[in-house]
Write an enzyme that holds these catalytic residues in place. Structure first.
Site: not given
Length: 298
Positions: A176, A213
């Site tokens: 992420e 993400k």
């Protein structure tokens, strides 16, 4: 590796709920839920209260596998129980939802326009416990604020370095590198970030696969190459400070991306709601996020 869970995450219709507020973000999450800081006198009491909040969400009839594929947990949540079962077992066995674990320890100070992850101490021990608790995958977050090539390279390099350790432990890493939605350089950052991600994905072995993400891109469809990459299991997006309505609207225009929302999922939930009110508010959120994840406008 649980092959049934892998197939659900790879091909299932739905989204991933983020219930992983950590020590630094927990007071804000509790305050938004209607529990002020004066309601607890210690960190232990604070974590008890946030576990009660998360338990209420997870036990709700609105929180189910028809629309929720997975849930990301905070480390303390993993080690606590719901109705006598460890949280991951409760999610998997009672709800049919795949459990993930946040493993990062927060963000370092900003340098070169980015915030790297702080050192993840005792990662091997955490991953062993995650396997013992039947966790499927992990999540770790960095933040990019400026279109600084060196800083962006360091973020992606660090994420993939940790990701390979996690893969080696038999878990699936969610990488992420969040892009700050308020950055004046957001679109330029996204171009540099995509190139770095593609470079590092292409360096993975055939048996090394990750999830991503990302912040919803400024240009619709911009991350399609990442969605289609054979080393990527799934690309999920964070709400990143957008309201739920705005995040859903943007997500709906991006084929192949699904949600992994935290605040946007829980923004209308309050401690003083009746069970009926709470269930209705959560169901409304789940339905709208699911719709944006699976029904695209392009």
């Amino acid at each position: 590796m649980n092959t049934q869970q892998m197939e659900k995450i790879k091909t299932g219709k739905g989204f991933i709920a983020a219930l992983d507020q950590s020590g630094g973000s927990t007071p804000k999450a509790l305050a938004e839920y209607g529990v002020p800081e004066e309601a607890y006198a210690s960190e232990e009491e604070m974590f008890d209260l946030v576990h009660e909040m998360r338990t209420r969400i997870m036990k709700s009839s609105a929180f189910h596998s028809d629309k929720i594929l997975g849930a990301i947990l905070f480390e303390q949540t993993m080690d606590r129980k719901i109705d006598g079962d460890y949280t991951a077992d409760y999610l998997a066995n009672k709800k049919g939802i795949v459990p993930f674990l946040k493993v990062d320890k927060g963000l370092a100070d900003e340098k070169d326009g980015v915030q790297l992850m702080k050192p993840i101490d005792h990662l091997d021990e955490t991953l062993k416990r995650a396997n013992d608790r039947h966790i499927f995958g992990t999540k770790m977050r960095s933040v990019i604020k400026e279109a600084n090539q060196e800083g962006i390279h360091k973020v992606v390099e660090q994420q993939f370095e940790m990701g390979k350790i996690i893969i080696g432990a038999g878990l699936v890493p969610i990488i992420e590198p969040e892009v700050d939605i308020h950055s004046a350089d957001k679109e330029a950052i996204e171009h540099q970030l995509k190139e770095e991600l593609l470079t590092h994905l292409n360096m993975l072995r055939d048996d090394e696969r990750v999830m991503l993400k990302l912040t919803i891109p400024s240009k619709d469809g911009f991350y399609q190459e990442l969605v289609d990459h054979d080393r990527v299991i799934r690309v999920v997006v964070l709400s990143g400070g957008y309201s739920r309505d705005e995040a859903n609207k943007k997500l709906k225009r991006n084929q192949g991306l699904i949600a992994s929302f935290s605040r946007a999922l829980s923004q209308d939930l309050h401690a003083d709601q009746t069970e009926s009110e709470f269930t209705h508010a959560l169901q409304t959120a789940v339905d709208s996020i699911y719709d944006a994840s699976v029904n695209k406008t392009q």
